[in-house]
Design an enzyme around this catalytic site. Structure first.
Site, PDB file in Angstrom:
ATOM      1  CE  LYS A 191       1.735  -6.619  17.810  1.00 18.05           C
ATOM      2  NZ  LYS A 191       1.854  -6.131  16.436  1.00 18.05           N
ATOM      3  CG  ASP A 248       5.240   7.259  27.330  1.00 16.84           C
ATOM      4  OD1 ASP A 248       5.167   8.470  27.048  1.00 16.84           O
ATOM      5  OD2 ASP A 248       6.225   6.759  27.900  1.00 16.84           O
TER       6      ASP A 248
END
Ligand code: NAD
Length: 358
Positions: A191, A248
């Site tokens: 990001k 994750d």
């Protein structure tokens, strides 16, 4: 003389799926001298700690461990025994393959992807400041002094460190894995548009490392777009390399694409130690019921055999498992639609796999 490998049968459904995995590995003809150790809830009851020294010493000595799920004991002082083991042995890679097996209930077919997740830092570093504590107020004042940014007095703060060294070694691992396994493309997930000094750093490092591997295609995706792409056209992706948190979340998304956590193994790998595990939890409500799918731990066992150089036997077990899934007769409840009755238990599915290995 066989391999000496640490085996942690774990909690809840752990011992049942461990038994199936052991039986299959033995039936494939790999001689393993299992060093059985306890950890998790069962260890807390017996030794007063969820991670006894004996288990840690065994992993350090044997260097390879197969670990069934552990219940995270509430109030033991450990946030997660799994995270503790990763940090303690510097297992900086979490490798999670996602492969579609014909016969699995899924909206997609033919997928074969791998997520390479950084395991040591990011928001999982455990550096947290609790709301209202003096050190938290001090940190809030420091941030205001240095940046002019106001953080509410009632905020809790978690720190997200991302370093050059850890980013470089995880991206390098992803490319080396791609080379060894004849993969074509690595996609870095980030990001960086918002978190310039952490995810931006990760992306910069990824680009630099990628330049050394000209035979493997490289691209990057912003994590939110990545999530959408994985749902719309997962077949476009091959190896994903991600900082800890995105890895994750996307790993579980990918598990959903190929049939769920019951089919999703993982390996935590460091310089010279590796711990292989099913990625689902200990499903305490099914403990002792001979009900759950043993495939995730068995697939972790297959990854472990590959790691120790027993690739031929690993592939033999994988084919036996794939055959049982394709045939569709001896499968646990999670392969069926809810309410369907034609399923078998953990042991019976295991025996069907063993029969194909004889
Ligand atoms: P869970 O994965 O144990 O179970 C959630 C649900 O997933 C189960 O109720 C079941 O419906 C399904 N499921 C899980 N494994 C399955 C299998 N092999 N076959 C078929 N269905 C399966 O998650 P949870 O209930 O959130 O966690 C239970 C405990 O496990 C907690 O203490 C948690 O901390 C721990 N945990 C451990 C690990 C690990 O050791 N790697 C991972 C996740 C959670």
């Amino acid at each position: 003389m066989g391999y000496r490998i640490t085996l942690i049968p774990g909690d809840g459904i752990g011992p049942e799926i461990t038994e199936v995995t052991k039986r299959c590995i033995e039936a494939a003809g790999v001689d393993i001298d299992w060093d059985v150790q306890q950890a998790g809830e069962s260890a807390l009851e017996k030794y007063g700690t969820p991670i006894p020294d004996g288990a840690l010493e065994s992993i350090a000595k044997n260097k390879v461990c197969l670990k069934a799920p552990l219940t995270t004991p509430v109030g033991s002082g450990f946030r997660s025994v799994n995270v503790y083991i990763r940090q303690r042995f510097n297992l900086y890679v979490c490798l999670r393959p996602f492969k579609f097996y014909e016969g699995v209930r899924s909206r997609y077919s033919g997928l074969n992807m791998v997520v390479v997740r950084e395991n040591m830092e990011d928001l999982y570093s455990g550096i947290e400041f609790e709301k209202g504590k003096e050190e938290t107020r001090e940190l809030i004042r420091f941030i205001k002094d240095k940046t002019g940014k106001e953080t509410g007095e009632d905020a809790g703060i978690s720190i997200k460190p991302i370093s050059v060294a850890n980013s470089e070694r995880i991206v390098r691992f992803a490319f080396e894995y791609a080379m060894k396994n004849r993969r074509k493309k690595v996609t870095a997930v980030h990001k960086a548009n918002i978190m310039k000094f952490t995810d931006g750093l990760f992306l910069d490092v990824a680009r630099k490392v990628a330049a050394e591997y000209t035979d493997i295609k490289f691209e990057d995706r912003i994590v939110d777009n990545m999530a959408m792409q994985l749902v719309q056209k997962p077949e476009l992706y091959d190896v994903l390399v991600c900082p800890n948190l995105y890895g994750d979340i996307l790993s579980d998304l990918c598990a959903g694409l190929v049939g769920g956590l019951g089919l999703s193994p993982g390996a935590n790998i460091g310089e010279d130690i590796a711990v292989f595990e099913a990625t689902h939890g200990s499903a305490p409500k099914y403990k002792g019921l001979n009900k759950v799918n043993p495939a995730a731990l068995l697939l972790a066992g297959i990854m472990m055999l590959d790691y120790i150089g027993e690739s031929e036997k690993a592939s033999k077990i994988e084919q036996a498992l794939a055959g049982v899934i394709r045939e569709g007769k001896n499968l646990t409840y999670d392969f069926r639609d809810p309410g369907e009755k034609n399923c078998v238990g953990t042991r019976e599915m295991g025996e069907a796999i063993v029969d194909r290995l004889k």
